[in-house]
Scaffold this active site. Structure first.
Site, mmCIF file in Angstrom:
data_model
loop_
_atom_site.group_PDB
_atom_site.id
_atom_site.type_symbol
_atom_site.label_atom_id
_atom_site.label_comp_id
_atom_site.label_asym_id
_atom_site.label_seq_id
_atom_site.Cartn_x
_atom_site.Cartn_y
_atom_site.Cartn_z
ATOM 1 C CB THR A 148 -0.958 -0.096 1.411
ATOM 2 O OG1 THR A 148 -1.799 -1.341 1.202
ATOM 3 C CG2 THR A 148 -1.974 1.308 1.112
ATOM 4 C CE1 TYR A 169 2.096 -9.038 1.335
ATOM 5 C CE2 TYR A 169 4.024 -7.384 1.106
ATOM 6 C CZ TYR A 169 2.666 -7.955 0.888
ATOM 7 O OH TYR A 169 1.783 -6.994 0.173
ATOM 8 C CE LYS A 207 -0.164 -7.632 3.849
ATOM 9 N NZ LYS A 207 0.119 -6.513 3.201
#
Length: 297
Positions: free
Chosen positions: A48, A136, A165
């Site tokens: 993001t 991730y 994540k």
């Protein structure tokens, strides 16, 4: 600071000025906005945050600024993965020196790797630092999926691999991580549409780009679930979900920046070639926010 992560982590947006330089002052405001809302941690240089459009020096500036502004109020997770092992180690060691609490490692993207090569990269980078590491998993970017068995092996074999994540958008895989492997690794779901479901199922937490825009609402839902009030949390989730859906139904980075602008927190445009949203998409987000009693008119 304890690095036992749980709850809501904001994947911070990166503000840019008109010359596309990082706007440090506005970045500090973005950090404060999430912390004031009660999030449990903030993430610097994630997807993001437009990490793919940042230079190594900019990534270090971003992490340094977020660590300084957070000032120990919440943990800072620094995303330090890179396309080479050497660069990921340099970024990870720099983030450790800066005072980050946890490192998050995206696996190399661009040139597809085998699973064995990906595992070797994770072990090499994790072994070069002392901080806890969050894997991730975002196979849509890396073309490699860290399946639950591989994740368990890494968490068992590498002492500082403590979190993952999961942005695979594979709900079955997420459930396996939560229910079968929570004894060795904390799972944070990185797909915002699953916020309620992930927390209700017992995930360690969620990492949400939408928490830039509606952090108070997400934190409230998380706290209700943690208190065992699933019914109350679901009622609030049903009100919030149209906003999440509106943000996810268009290109996400410009959507988050549009959402912040609509909330009176402009953070500039995405870095080119990513474009701002067209008016009709912004209007959809505005309409969704207005039903929460938020956003400009």
């Amino acid at each position: 600071m304890s690095t036992e992560l749980r709850g809501v982590l904001t994947a911070l947006a990166t503000p840019f000025d008109q010359d596309e330089a990082i706007d440090v002052d506005k970045l500090k405001g973005v950090v404060d906005r999430s912390i004031k809302a009660g999030v449990d941690g903030v993430v610097a240089a994630g997807s993001t945050g437009e990490v793919g459009a940042l230079s190594s020096d900019e990534r270090r500036l971003l992490i340094d600024t977020v660590v300084e502004q957070a000032a120990g109020r919440v943990p800072v997770i620094a995303q330090t993965g890179a396309t080479t092992t050497a660069e990921a180690i340099r970024l990870s060691q720099a983030a450790q020196r800066s005072g980050a609490d946890v490192l998050m490692l995206i696996t190399p993207y661009y040139e597809p790797l085998s699973l064995a090569e990906t595992v070797a990269y994770i072990k090499d980078v994790a072994g070069a630092v002392d901080l806890p590491v969050m894997l991730y998993n975002i196979p849509s970017v890396t073309a490699v999926n860290l399946d639950p068995d591989t994740v368990r092996a890494l968490a068992t074999e590498v002492d500082n691999v403590r979190y993952i994540k999961d942005s695979s958008a594979n709900w079955e895989q997420a459930l396996q991580l939560i229910h079968h492997h929570s004894d060795v690794i904390g799972t944070f779901i990185g797909w915002d549409a699953y916020l309620y479901s992930a927390l209700a199922e017992g995930a360690a937490g969620v990492m949400a780009g939408t928490a830039n825009v509606v952090p108070d609402e997400i934190v409230t839902i998380a706290r209700l679930i943690a208190a065992g009030d699933l019914t109350g949390a679901l009622a609030r989730w049903k009100v919030l979900y149209p906003v999440i859906d509106a943000l996810l139904s268009v290109p996400f980075i410009p959507a988050v920046k549009a959402g912040l602008a609509l909330q009176g927190e402009p953070v500039g445009s995405p870095r080119r070639p990513t474009a701002d949203l067209p008016t009709e998409s912004v209007d959809r987000i505005r309409a969704a926010l207005s039903k929460l009693g938020q956003g400009d008119e």
